[in-house]
Structure formats: structure tokens, C-alpha cells
Design a protein around this motif. Structure first.
Motif, PDB file in Angstrom:
ATOM      1  N   GLU A 109      -1.476  -0.175  -7.250  1.00  0.00           N
ATOM      2  CA  GLU A 109      -2.268  -1.112  -8.051  1.00  0.00           C
ATOM      3  C   GLU A 109      -1.911  -1.023  -9.536  1.00  0.00           C
ATOM      4  OE1 GLU A 109      -6.869  -0.943  -8.356  1.00  0.00           O
ATOM      5  OE2 GLU A 109      -6.325  -1.024  -6.225  1.00  0.00           O
ATOM      6  N   LEU A 110      -1.833   0.221 -10.036  1.00  0.00           N
ATOM      7  CA  LEU A 110      -1.497   0.426 -11.449  1.00  0.00           C
ATOM      8  C   LEU A 110      -0.131  -0.154 -11.774  1.00  0.00           C
ATOM      9  CD1 LEU A 110      -2.733   4.094 -12.004  1.00  0.00           C
ATOM     10  CD2 LEU A 110      -3.459   2.114 -13.337  1.00  0.00           C
ATOM     11  N   LYS A 136      -3.904   3.460  -5.371  1.00  0.00           N
ATOM     12  CA  LYS A 136      -4.203   3.364  -6.804  1.00  0.00           C
ATOM     13  C   LYS A 136      -2.911   3.248  -7.618  1.00  0.00           C
ATOM     14  CE  LYS A 136      -6.978   3.935 -10.469  1.00  0.00           C
ATOM     15  NZ  LYS A 136      -7.144   5.213 -11.179  1.00  0.00           N
ATOM     16  N   GLU A 141      -2.202   7.370 -14.067  1.00  0.00           N
ATOM     17  CA  GLU A 141      -1.929   6.476 -15.194  1.00  0.00           C
ATOM     18  C   GLU A 141      -0.654   6.912 -15.927  1.00  0.00           C
ATOM     19  OE1 GLU A 141      -4.873   7.692 -14.439  1.00  0.00           O
ATOM     20  OE2 GLU A 141      -6.118   5.916 -14.086  1.00  0.00           O
ATOM     21  N   GLU A 189      -6.317   7.863  -1.346  1.00  0.00           N
ATOM     22  CA  GLU A 189      -6.800   7.239  -2.574  1.00  0.00           C
ATOM     23  C   GLU A 189      -5.651   7.055  -3.576  1.00  0.00           C
ATOM     24  OE1 GLU A 189      -8.514  10.032  -1.283  1.00  0.00           O
ATOM     25  OE2 GLU A 189      -9.783   8.591  -0.220  1.00  0.00           O
ATOM     26  N   ALA A 190      -4.807   8.097  -3.663  1.00  0.00           N
ATOM     27  CA  ALA A 190      -3.803   8.111  -4.740  1.00  0.00           C
ATOM     28  C   ALA A 190      -2.744   7.020  -4.600  1.00  0.00           C
ATOM     29  CB  ALA A 190      -3.130   9.482  -4.805  1.00  0.00           C
TER      30      ALA A 190
END
Lengths: 333, 136
Positions: B78-79, B75, B46, B71-72
Motif C-alpha cells: 500500500e505504501l 501495508k 515507511e 499485516e506488514a
């Protein structure tokens, strides 16, 4: 990205950052967006933090953000780091110290590289302040590059200037010199738990008392010297930075109460007009001279001592600036 | 006059402290005329994504040696998309198996993945030739 000005007015952070970037990159027509937002500027209190490299400016800025956030105030930060004079690249690392605020929507941190500017900030800082201002940031903190003695351009942009000193940087003669030591509205002696801090405090206090009646823009303001220490003890550190925050607020109020703010605004605006003139007049001329190859020829002639820079500048000035008014007198000379 | 400079964000997330590679890359990019925003160690995705938006970077790069890359990276993609940074390219490097690197690129998650032994000059070159166009 279209309609940057309107999007910034609507609070779009990405558009704000892009606008600052287009200014940094000198993209043609970027000024249109500034024209759109200019009327809305002038609401924020701008705080400059300057001092030598490694004095603790970024860490102090981080804690100052916290001190303002605890009062519910929003904060914009422009953090300037140096551009390489050789490659034009830069490593912007100030915000490493400010990451606890990364997800706080009330805080907007933007790193800027100096891009060849010599005054301790970058050319885009003035406009960057406007952008943060129309985003509605209550306080805007400008952190300069680590400076030496002469990089004082921050005074053209900040209402309140904080000079951060650390022990062990020189004797009392340094404190008497012109430049950096003259521009402080507030002195912070950082890392005050280190050896030599007491001596530095005494010297700075002496200097401040001698210059109490200086004819500067903060006439009548008694420049405080604050000690900040214990960065490893968060509670104590926070407490001393809260004191700094209160002094900053006191200074801003002082400027307002004594009608000194308008003087600062005039100086800021003068600097901006000069900057805009440079962009409107000098940049196109330099661009043309580069593109036509004339710059290269002029350098060659100078190196051969066939002419000198002043004669050349005169010729160029005649050609561009006096074109309309007195072409004839140029032709004669 | 138009003086466009490429801006790249580099970071490491989580408890991964193998930062020699990413620091050297930061240095190499700086020496090639790029502005690098270096976030250092122990970041969250984030934080990285928010910073990329605030700094208006062209590339957002993660160096990973923890095995959490599958995973990272999605993500992070997406963020960035959700924050309005769909045009920011994600790049990655570190100890990531070739098969996974290829999968992340072909899934459109990352624009490029650089594996162990990747040459710094070739990474810099790739960045310079693949900088997304800016229409304003």
C-alpha cells in the motif's frame, strides 16, 4: 516512465532516481533529459566527503544532514560504494547510517555503485549532482567510496572537499605524499578520542601550514583541521559536526568572495564535457568493436605478439576519427 | 550501450533481529551482479518504502521472523503504491507458513515469497527472470 526531465523539474523523486539510473545503465537517449534540465543547474553548494574505508564518512554525513536540516536547508546525498570487479554486483550500505532522515522530504539520499570507475566516485555522480540540483536541494553531499591515496576525482565535482582522517593509518610521511592529502579544503580528524589522534593532528597541521600558499584552487584559504569525536555521545558529536558545517559554509563564502568559484565550475564543466565526449565517441566505437567480434580478434593478435595495442589504437583512430578529414593519409600509412 | 543492472532493496522491520538469511541473500545477489541496497535491522515500513522510491529499485524485499507478515506485506504494498511505486515488486522470506505465503502472492501483495530452506540460487534465479520491464 515518460518525460523524465520534465518530471524531475517538477520535483518528482522517483523520476529523479530513475534518471540517475538510466545514466548509470547508459540507456540510449537519456542525455535528452539532461539537456532539458541542464539550464536549471548550478544553484547548489556541492560538498565532497572522502577518506579511507571505515573512517566514518557515512556517520559524519548523517550528522551533517542533521546540522543543515536544523537550519532549514534541504540536502541531497549521493553515496558511492564499490562495484565488484568480478561480478558487477554491489552491496550499497551507506544509507544504513542515514535512516533517521528517511521520511524527511527535505532529504534525498541516493546510493550509487562505482560501476568500474576508478576515481573514488561513479560516472553518474556529475549528472546525479545536476539532478539533485534541479530538485532544489540547497546542499548536495557526495560521499565517495572508501579511498586510498589516488582517488581524487571528487575535486572535479565538489566546491568544498572534506578529507576524513582517522588515527593509526601511517606515519607523517603519508601526510606529505601527493594525492588525497592535497585535495582537502577541510580536514576532519575523526574518532579523535582514539590513541594517536593528537599526533595525527600535529602532523596534519604541520602539513597544512607548509602548503598554505599552494597554487591550488583555494589559494589563500587556510585549511582548517577539525577534531570530531564522541560518536557515542550524540550531543557532543552534533556540536562538533555543527562546527564542521560552519567551516564548510565559510569555505563556500570564501570561494565566492575571492572569485574562485568560477575556476571550480570550469574544472567541473571540463570534466563533464570529457565525460560526454567519452559517451558520444568512445562508447559507440567500443560497442561496435565488441559486436563485430573485432575486439576479440585484436586481443588474440596481441596475445600472439603479432601486433601491439598502440598500433591497433592507431588503426582504429584512423578509421573512426579521421574518416572525414584525411582518409587518404590513413590509407597511405 | 545498455548496461542494465537489477537493484534490490532488502530490509528487516521492527524488533526482528534474525538477519543471517537476509545478509546471506544480499551477499549472494551481490555475487550475481545485482546492486543490493541493504537497510539492516529495526526499520519501519515507511522508511523501507521511502527508500525504495529514492533508490528506484526493482524489488523491495522483507525478511520476517516475527509472525507479523500478514499485516506488514499488505501495508508495504500500500505504501509503495501511494508513493508512486506501484511497479516495484514486493518479495519476502523468512519464517512464514506456506499457506500465508501463497495467500500473499495470490492476493497480489507479493510477487514471490520464499520459505524456510529456500535455496539462494533459486531466489537469485527467480529475481533475474522476473525483473519488471522498464520502459524508460
Amino acid at each position: 516512465m515518460k518525460d523524465l526531465g520534465k518530471r524531475v523539474l517538477a520535483g518528482d523523486v522517483r523520476a529523479a532516481s530513475r534518471l540517475i539510473r538510466n545514466l548509470e545503465d547508459q540507456i540510449t537517449d537519456t542525455y535528452i533529459a539532461i539537456q532539458e534540465i541542464f539550464k536549471e543547474t548550478g544553484k547548489s553548494h556541492v560538498i565532497g566527503i572522502t577518506g579511507a574505508p571505515g573512517a566514518g564518512k557515512s556517520t559524519l554525513t548523517d550528522e551533517l544532514i542533521q546540522a543543515y536540516r536544523s537550519q532549514g536547508k534541504t540536502v541531497g546525498v549521493l553515496a558511492v560504494d564499490p562495484t565488484s570487479p568480478f561480478t558487477g554486483g554491489a552491496l550499497l550500505g551507506d544509507r544504513i547510517r542515514m535512516l533517521r532522515h528517511a521520511e524527511d522530504p527535505g532529504v534525498f539520499v541516493r546510493s550509487l555503485a562505482t560501476r568500474g570507475a576508478m576515481g573514488g566516485i561513479s560516472k553518474a555522480v556529475g549528472e546525479g549532482i545536476h539532478v539533485m540540483d534541479v530538485l532544489g536541494k540547497d546542499r548536495i553531499i557526495v560521499e565517495t567510496v572508501g579511498v586510498g591515496q589516488q582517488e581524487v576525482e571528487i575535486i572535479n565535482h565538489a566546491h568544498t572537499v572534506i578529507v576524513v582522517l582517522v588515527p593509526g593509518m601511517g606515519d607523517e610521511i603519508q601526510a606529505l605524499k601527493a594525492g588525497l592529502m592535497e585535495i582537502a579544503d577541510i580536514f576532519v580528524i575523526n574518532k579523535a578520542d582514539r590513541e594517536g589522534a593528537g599526533k595525527l593532528y600535529k602532523e596534519t597541521m604541520n602539513m597544512v601550514q607548509m602548503s598554505r600558499d599552494r597554487a591550488g584552487v583555494s589559494k589563500g584559504w587556510q585549511i582548517p583541521v577539525l577534531l570530531v569525536e564522541s560518536v557515542m555521545e550524540p550531543h557532543k558529536f552534533a556540536e562538533s559536526v555543527e562546527k564542521l558545517r560552519d567551516k564548510i559554509e565559510e569555505h563556500y563564502q570564501f570561494l565566492i568572495d575571492n572569485d574562485l568559484i568560477s575556476e571550480r565550475m570550469r574544472r567541473k564543466t571540463a570534466a563533464e564535457i570529457q565525460e560526454a565526449l567519452w559517451g558520444a565517441v568512445m562508447c559507440p566505437i567500443l560497442g561496435e568493436l565488441e559486436a563485430s567480434g573485432e575486439m576479440k580478434r585484436m586481443i588474440d593478435h596481441c596475445l600472439l605478439k603479432e601486433t601491439d595495442p598502440y598500433t591497433l589504437a592507431d588503426e582504429i583512430a584512423c578509421r573512426y576519427l579521421k574518416e572525414e578529414s584525411d582518409k587518404e593519409s590513413c590509407a597511405e600509412s | 550501450m545498455d548496461n542494465r543492472v537489477i537493484r534490490v532493496l532488502l530490509a528487516k522491520i521492527g524488533l526482528d533481529s534474525h538477519d543471517r538469511g537476509v545478509r546471506l541473500l544480499a551477499r549472494n545477489l551481490k555475487d550475481s551482479g545485482v546492486e543490493v541496497i541493504y537497510l539492516g535491522l529495526y526499520r519501519t515500513l515507511e522508511e523501507v518504502a521511502q527508500t525504495a522510491i529514492q533508490e528506484d529499485v526493482d524489488f523491495c524485499g522483507l525478511s520476517m521472523h516475527t509472525g507479523a507478515h500478514k499485516e506488514a506485506f499488505p501495508k508495504l504494498r500500500e505504501l509503495l503504491n501511494s508513493l508512486g511505486g506501484g511497479d516495484i515488486s514486493v518479495i519476502g522470506g523468512g519464517a512464514i507458513p506456506e499457506e500465508d505465503r501463497r495467500a500473499l502472492v495470490s492476493a497480489g501483495v507479493a510477487a514471490a515469497m520464499f520459505g524456510p530452506g529456500a535455496n539462494y540460487n533459486s531466489i537469485v534465479e527467480w529475481i533475474k527472470t522476473n525483473t519488471p520491464a522498464r520502459n524508460s
